[in-house]
Design a protein around this motif. Structure first.
Motif, PDB file in Angstrom:
ATOM      1  N   SER A   1       0.724  -1.387   0.225  1.00  0.00           N
ATOM      2  CA  SER A   1      -0.087   0.151   0.155  1.00  0.00           C
ATOM      3  C   SER A   1       0.818   1.143   0.092  1.00  0.00           C
ATOM      4  N   VAL A   2       1.798   1.077   0.753  1.00  0.00           N
ATOM      5  CA  VAL A   2       2.726   2.517   0.947  1.00  0.00           C
ATOM      6  C   VAL A   2       3.534   2.460  -0.482  1.00  0.00           C
ATOM      7  N   SER A   3       4.153   1.468  -0.920  1.00  0.00           N
ATOM      8  CA  SER A   3       4.867   1.645  -1.922  1.00  0.00           C
ATOM      9  C   SER A   3       4.133   2.155  -3.251  1.00  0.00           C
ATOM     10  N   SER A   4       3.014   1.453  -3.479  1.00  0.00           N
ATOM     11  CA  SER A   4       2.227   2.100  -4.856  1.00  0.00           C
ATOM     12  C   SER A   4       1.578   3.520  -4.541  1.00  0.00           C
ATOM     13  N   SER A   5       1.055   3.568  -3.491  1.00  0.00           N
ATOM     14  CA  SER A   5       0.699   4.912  -3.391  1.00  0.00           C
ATOM     15  C   SER A   5       1.590   5.998  -3.250  1.00  0.00           C
ATOM     16  N   GLY A   6       2.640   5.712  -2.801  1.00  0.00           N
ATOM     17  CA  GLY A   6       3.937   6.459  -2.518  1.00  0.00           C
ATOM     18  C   GLY A   6       4.305   6.916  -4.028  1.00  0.00           C
ATOM     19  N   LEU A   7       4.501   5.796  -4.807  1.00  0.00           N
ATOM     20  CA  LEU A   7       5.083   6.219  -6.149  1.00  0.00           C
ATOM     21  C   LEU A   7       3.849   7.235  -6.804  1.00  0.00           C
ATOM     22  N   ALA A   8       2.789   6.647  -6.648  1.00  0.00           N
ATOM     23  CA  ALA A   8       1.531   7.614  -7.378  1.00  0.00           C
ATOM     24  C   ALA A   8       1.585   9.057  -7.012  1.00  0.00           C
ATOM     25  N   ALA A   9       2.069   9.292  -5.660  1.00  0.00           N
ATOM     26  CA  ALA A   9       2.003  10.355  -5.121  1.00  0.00           C
ATOM     27  C   ALA A   9       3.029  11.134  -5.572  1.00  0.00           C
ATOM     28  N   VAL A  10       4.267  10.536  -5.751  1.00  0.00           N
ATOM     29  CA  VAL A  10       5.578  11.379  -6.365  1.00  0.00           C
ATOM     30  C   VAL A  10       5.315  11.565  -7.642  1.00  0.00           C
ATOM     31  N   VAL A  11       4.806  10.855  -8.546  1.00  0.00           N
ATOM     32  CA  VAL A  11       4.435  10.875  -9.871  1.00  0.00           C
ATOM     33  C   VAL A  11       3.449  12.069 -10.283  1.00  0.00           C
ATOM     34  N   SER A  12       2.482  12.140  -9.450  1.00  0.00           N
ATOM     35  CA  SER A  12       1.391  13.134  -9.490  1.00  0.00           C
ATOM     36  C   SER A  12       1.924  14.610  -8.998  1.00  0.00           C
ATOM     37  N   MET A  13       2.946  14.590  -7.962  1.00  0.00           N
ATOM     38  CA  MET A  13       3.406  15.996  -7.660  1.00  0.00           C
ATOM     39  C   MET A  13       4.323  16.521  -8.935  1.00  0.00           C
ATOM     40  N   VAL A  14       5.079  15.541  -9.476  1.00  0.00           N
ATOM     41  CA  VAL A  14       5.939  16.008 -10.609  1.00  0.00           C
ATOM     42  C   VAL A  14       5.213  16.481 -11.827  1.00  0.00           C
ATOM     43  N   ALA A  15       4.020  15.590 -12.242  1.00  0.00           N
ATOM     44  CA  ALA A  15       2.934  15.743 -13.190  1.00  0.00           C
ATOM     45  C   ALA A  15       2.338  17.202 -12.919  1.00  0.00           C
ATOM     46  N   SER A  16       1.928  17.600 -11.811  1.00  0.00           N
ATOM     47  CA  SER A  16       0.975  18.495 -11.732  1.00  0.00           C
ATOM     48  C   SER A  16       1.807  19.812 -11.703  1.00  0.00           C
ATOM     49  N   ILE A  17       3.163  19.919 -11.503  1.00  0.00           N
ATOM     50  CA  ILE A  17       3.647  21.171 -11.689  1.00  0.00           C
ATOM     51  C   ILE A  17       3.800  21.902 -13.075  1.00  0.00           C
ATOM     52  N   PRO A  18       4.007  21.405 -14.063  1.00  0.00           N
ATOM     53  CA  PRO A  18       3.942  21.937 -15.436  1.00  0.00           C
ATOM     54  C   PRO A  18       2.673  22.383 -15.907  1.00  0.00           C
ATOM     55  N   GLU A 152      -0.960  -7.786  -2.982  1.00  0.00           N
ATOM     56  CA  GLU A 152      -2.082  -7.302  -2.025  1.00  0.00           C
ATOM     57  C   GLU A 152      -1.751  -5.774  -1.383  1.00  0.00           C
ATOM     58  N   THR A 153      -2.926  -5.143  -1.214  1.00  0.00           N
ATOM     59  CA  THR A 153      -2.757  -3.988  -0.273  1.00  0.00           C
ATOM     60  C   THR A 153      -3.573  -3.963   0.703  1.00  0.00           C
ATOM     61  N   LEU A 154      -3.760  -3.190   1.549  1.00  0.00           N
ATOM     62  CA  LEU A 154      -4.597  -3.051   2.845  1.00  0.00           C
ATOM     63  C   LEU A 154      -6.012  -2.928   2.299  1.00  0.00           C
TER      64      LEU A 154
END
Length: 205
Positions: A1-18, A152-154
């Motif tokens: 859960s932490v790894s998949s959601s964390g990766l999505a959060a990082v990619v979203s932050m980078v993509a949101s800036i431009p 599996e995730t939570l």
């Protein structure tokens, strides 16, 4: 859960800036379309996005089928608007005059953004990433359809135990999901409290 959601959060932050920069600074039709396009993912049900990606991967990109990359991409498509909204709000609070001063001193656009703009919008971008992390961790339809075999995730473990009637078995991952979700909520609450305190201090009230 932490790894998949964390990766999505990082990619979203980078993509949101431009996207935020195009929407706020350029104010062009392209910037508006880019911002509006991101909100499509939030308007669609998660299962619709997941089924569309299953069809695409199974027919045109088979190596990506049931991989973590495709799952993270689904999270980003689904929850990118949260990151874009936070980044856009943070960028609106940045004065253009400070950027113009940097340009007048000979700094290029990228250097001005790196040294002046990015430090000011950083907390807002981080808040958007925390929102993505929180909501992606609870996402069930996309996770069930796109996650690798045995991944599996939570959320999926809670669903599987509840579907089989083992409610006591579902309690532990549910409580853990609540505990982990509380971390970004607490950070966001502290950030909002600090922002409110700064606003009161600035206005002298």
């Amino acid at each position: 859960s932490v790894s998949s959601s964390g990766l999505a959060a990082v990619v979203s932050m980078v993509a949101s800036i431009p996207v935020a920069v195009l929407a706020v600074r350029s104010r062009s039709r392209l910037g508006g379309l880019a911002e509006k396009a991101t909100y499509t993912g939030l308007a669609l049900p998660g299962i619709s996005i997941a089924l569309a990606l299953v069809f695409f991967a199974a027919n045109y990109a088979l190596p990506l089928y049931q991989t973590l990359i495709l799952l993270v991409f689904a999270y980003v498509v689904r929850f990118l608007p949260q990151a874009v909204g936070a980044s856009r709000s943070a960028l609106l609070r940045v004065s253009r005059s400070t950027e113009e001063v940097g340009r007048s001193l000979g700094a290029g656009p990228l250097e001005v953004f790196r040294r002046i703009t990015l430090p000011q919008i950083g907390p807002g971008v981080l808040a958007g990433g925390l929102l993505v992390w929180l909501t992606a961790m609870k996402e069930l339809p996309a996770t069930l359809l796109l996650s690798p075999i045995g991944y599996e995730t939570l959320a999926t473990r809670t669903w599987a135990a509840s579907a089989e009637g083992f409610f006591a078995r579902a309690a532990a991952p549910s409580l853990m999901l609540l505990a982990v979700s509380g971390v970004p909520l607490a950070l966001l609450a502290l950030r909002e409290r600090a922002a409110a305190a700064d606003l009161r201090e600035a206005t002298g009230s």
